[in-house]
Design a protein around this motif. Structure first.
Motif, PDB file in Angstrom:
ATOM      1  N   TYR A  43      49.056  37.626  33.635  1.00  0.00           N
ATOM      2  CA  TYR A  43      48.670  38.048  34.984  1.00  0.00           C
ATOM      3  C   TYR A  43      47.985  39.412  34.992  1.00  0.00           C
ATOM      4  CZ  TYR A  43      49.059  40.056  39.608  1.00  0.00           C
ATOM      5  OH  TYR A  43      48.769  40.688  40.787  1.00  0.00           O
ATOM      6  N   GLU A  44      48.508  40.374  34.254  1.00  0.00           N
ATOM      7  CA  GLU A  44      47.944  41.729  34.260  1.00  0.00           C
ATOM      8  C   GLU A  44      46.489  41.741  33.801  1.00  0.00           C
ATOM      9  OE1 GLU A  44      49.072  44.589  35.533  1.00  0.00           O
ATOM     10  OE2 GLU A  44      50.759  43.423  36.285  1.00  0.00           O
ATOM     11  N   LYS A  45      46.143  40.889  32.848  1.00  0.00           N
ATOM     12  CA  LYS A  45      44.756  40.817  32.384  1.00  0.00           C
ATOM     13  C   LYS A  45      43.865  40.189  33.448  1.00  0.00           C
ATOM     14  CE  LYS A  45      45.776  40.862  27.479  1.00  0.00           C
ATOM     15  NZ  LYS A  45      45.641  40.165  26.199  1.00  0.00           N
ATOM     16  N   LYS A  47      44.455  40.371  36.620  1.00  0.00           N
ATOM     17  CA  LYS A  47      44.392  41.391  37.660  1.00  0.00           C
ATOM     18  C   LYS A  47      43.353  42.463  37.326  1.00  0.00           C
ATOM     19  CE  LYS A  47      47.313  44.969  39.624  1.00  0.00           C
ATOM     20  NZ  LYS A  47      48.667  45.538  39.596  1.00  0.00           N
ATOM     21  N   MET A  48      43.326  42.919  36.083  1.00  0.00           N
ATOM     22  CA  MET A  48      42.348  43.928  35.674  1.00  0.00           C
ATOM     23  C   MET A  48      40.919  43.378  35.768  1.00  0.00           C
ATOM     24  SD  MET A  48      44.115  46.570  35.271  1.00  0.00           S
ATOM     25  CE  MET A  48      42.840  47.636  34.704  1.00  0.00           C
TER      26      MET A  48
END
Length: 120
Positions: A43-45, A47-48
């Motif tokens: 998810y964080e990737k 999101k970025m």
């Protein structure tokens, strides 16, 4: 100072590798790193990558480049949101949301492109 090379112009402090990572895919204006990020299972990737989509759309709007904004939104919908890959689908949705945020008051010009995938 800008350094001119065979493969393009590099801005101050920008290395060849960074420039290569920012290269765009054949059918879009999104950098390859953003496309990879939107497809990532983490998810964080995603999101970025979506934050980068937001930055790109803001830049395009500031240049009044409506045609390119429509291309970005269309690419997000067709290549990601409508994908059978769940991670790509999630990346596309967060990317479309980021683009909508970047559009701000100009979102009315792009409503049909943004909600087009609901009809599928």
């Amino acid at each position: 100072a800008v350094v001119s090379t065979q493969s393009g112009h590099y801005g101050r402090g920008e290395t060849r590798k960074e420039r290569a990572d920012m290269s765009t895919t054949d059918n879009t204006i999104l950098p390859v790193t953003v496309v990879r990020g939107l497809n990532d299972r983490v998810y964080e990737k995603r999101k970025m990558a979506a934050l980068e989509v937001e930055r790109i759309v803001r830049e395009l709007i500031s240049r009044n480049d409506i045609k390119q904004v429509k291309k970005v939104i269309d690419m997000l919908v067709t290549n990601f949101v409508l994908s059978q890959n769940p991670n790509a689908k999630k990346g596309g949705l967060i990317g479309v949301a980021a683009a909508a945020i970047a559009l701000g008051k100009d979102i009315g010009l792009f409503v049909s492109e943004i909600v087009s995938f609901i009809c599928y």
